[in-house]
Design an enzyme around this catalytic site. Structure first.
Site, mmCIF file in Angstrom:
data_model
loop_
_atom_site.group_PDB
_atom_site.id
_atom_site.type_symbol
_atom_site.label_atom_id
_atom_site.label_comp_id
_atom_site.label_asym_id
_atom_site.label_seq_id
_atom_site.Cartn_x
_atom_site.Cartn_y
_atom_site.Cartn_z
ATOM 1 C CE LYS A 15 14.049 53.252 25.217
ATOM 2 N NZ LYS A 15 14.965 51.743 24.748
ATOM 3 N NE ARG A 90 18.155 52.228 30.033
ATOM 4 C CZ ARG A 90 18.927 52.787 28.470
ATOM 5 N NH1 ARG A 90 18.159 54.089 28.187
ATOM 6 N NH2 ARG A 90 19.150 52.191 27.407
ATOM 7 N NE ARG A 128 21.348 50.695 16.617
ATOM 8 C CZ ARG A 128 20.893 50.634 18.331
ATOM 9 N NH1 ARG A 128 19.883 50.958 17.631
ATOM 10 N NH2 ARG A 128 21.076 50.534 19.074
ATOM 11 N NE ARG A 162 24.324 52.683 19.923
ATOM 12 C CZ ARG A 162 23.346 52.843 20.375
ATOM 13 N NH1 ARG A 162 22.231 53.692 19.708
ATOM 14 N NH2 ARG A 162 22.820 52.544 21.888
ATOM 15 N NE ARG A 173 22.817 48.929 24.333
ATOM 16 C CZ ARG A 173 22.535 49.025 22.831
ATOM 17 N NH1 ARG A 173 24.166 47.929 22.054
ATOM 18 N NH2 ARG A 173 21.713 50.389 22.898
HETATM 19 P P1 AMP Z 1 20.121 54.054 24.565
HETATM 20 O O1 AMP Z 1 20.225 54.674 23.039
HETATM 21 O O2 AMP Z 1 18.659 54.591 24.800
HETATM 22 O O3 AMP Z 1 20.401 52.954 24.451
HETATM 23 O O4 AMP Z 1 21.421 54.693 25.386
HETATM 24 C C1 AMP Z 1 22.795 54.207 25.572
HETATM 25 C C2 AMP Z 1 23.308 54.099 26.211
HETATM 26 O O5 AMP Z 1 23.393 55.734 27.373
HETATM 27 C C3 AMP Z 1 22.884 53.146 28.125
HETATM 28 O O6 AMP Z 1 23.467 51.989 27.712
HETATM 29 C C4 AMP Z 1 23.514 53.917 29.331
HETATM 30 O O7 AMP Z 1 24.386 53.505 29.180
HETATM 31 C C5 AMP Z 1 23.240 54.974 28.768
HETATM 32 N N1 AMP Z 1 22.006 55.268 29.283
HETATM 33 C C6 AMP Z 1 20.864 55.988 28.617
HETATM 34 N N2 AMP Z 1 19.570 56.048 29.153
HETATM 35 C C7 AMP Z 1 20.009 56.041 30.637
HETATM 36 C C8 AMP Z 1 19.656 56.409 32.345
HETATM 37 N N3 AMP Z 1 17.896 56.197 31.539
HETATM 38 N N4 AMP Z 1 19.786 55.948 32.896
HETATM 39 C C9 AMP Z 1 21.061 54.860 32.588
HETATM 40 N N5 AMP Z 1 21.997 55.281 32.032
HETATM 41 C C10 AMP Z 1 21.235 55.397 30.783
#
Ligand code: AMP
Length: 221
Positions: A15, A90, A128, A162, A173
């Site tokens: 995404k 989410r 990654r 990361r 996750r």
């Molecule tokens: P991402 O890069 O989108 O995978 O996000 C990394 C981390 O940020 C996630 O594993 C969550 O801990 C936090 N996070 C990102 N977006 C959200 C959201 N909409 N609600 C809650 N936590 C979020």
């Protein structure tokens, strides 16, 4: 027509890549909650420490805090027109919060699922690696750098993984996605607002389809 485009997909579905392409090619702002939390976590405040802990665990930041951040970010001038939400909502609670923002801004929500089977996701995430200098993303399984561990564009710069891309965190996750975010597909599908894209193909191929779904009717602020 102005709208709020919601990109839904499991971690590693791509995404972020698609949202960044929409931003650079069509000028649609990409609002990534994950990026915002990663930027925030380096500050030396109690909130930053809390966010740091949550991100490292692979679990979700509380809904209220996440929504406050999205509200503040989308109130900025560049979000007057259409914008893309990458990683929000989410949870069902966040989806309801977004409905109020959508009503307030007078922009309908259009959700797009970037669909990738779970077994591919795991390798995409654990493989990654990123360049701290330019943000270029590699994958040790699918798109390895010429010299293992170093950026092709910055050969002196060591790539990093990361903290939440380790095997154990990836499992958390993916489970979090299954449990909290997958139910949103039914929610958007039930109200006729969901489109699906096959995310197993090359980014450029996916982008073409993405652009044909959102590109024609977009007005940016
Ligand atoms: P991402 O890069 O989108 O995978 O996000 C990394 C981390 O940020 C996630 O594993 C969550 O801990 C936090 N996070 C990102 N977006 C959200 C959201 N909409 N609600 C809650 N936590 C979020």
């Amino acid at each position: 027509m102005l709208k709020i485009i919601v990109l839904i997909g499991a971690p590693g579905a791509g995404k972020g890549t698609q949202a960044r392409l929409l931003e650079s090619r069509l000028g649609i702002p990409q609002i990534s909650t994950g990026d915002m939390f990663r930027e925030m976590k380096d500050a030396d405040t109690p909130l930053a420490r809390e966010v740091r802990g949550i991100l490292a665990s692979g679990m979700l930041v509380p809904d209220e805090l996440t929504f406050e951040m999205v509200k503040a970010r989308t109130a900025r001038g560049d979000c007057k027109g259409t914008f893309v939400l990458d990683g929000f909502p989410r949870t069902a609670v966040q989806a309801r919060m977004l409905e109020s923002l959508s009503a307030q801004q007078g922009k309908p929500i259009e959700a797009i699922l970037v669909d990738v089977p779970a077994e591919i996701l795991e390798r995409r995430l654990t493989g990654r690696r990123s360049c701290p200098e330019c943000g270029e993303i590699y994958n040790i399984h699918f798109k390895a750098p010429e010299l293992a561990g170093f950026c092709d564009l910055h050969p002196e710069t060591e790539l990093f993984q990361r903290a939440d891309d380790t095997a154990e965190k990836v499992r958390v996750r993916l489970e979090t996605y299954e449990e909290n975010t997958k139910p949103l597909l039914e929610y958007y599908e039930g109200s006729g607002r969901l489109q699906r894209i096959d995310g197993t193909r090359e980014p450029e191929e996916i982008y073409k389809e993405m652009e044909s779904l959102v590109g024609s009717s977009v007005v940016v602020g």
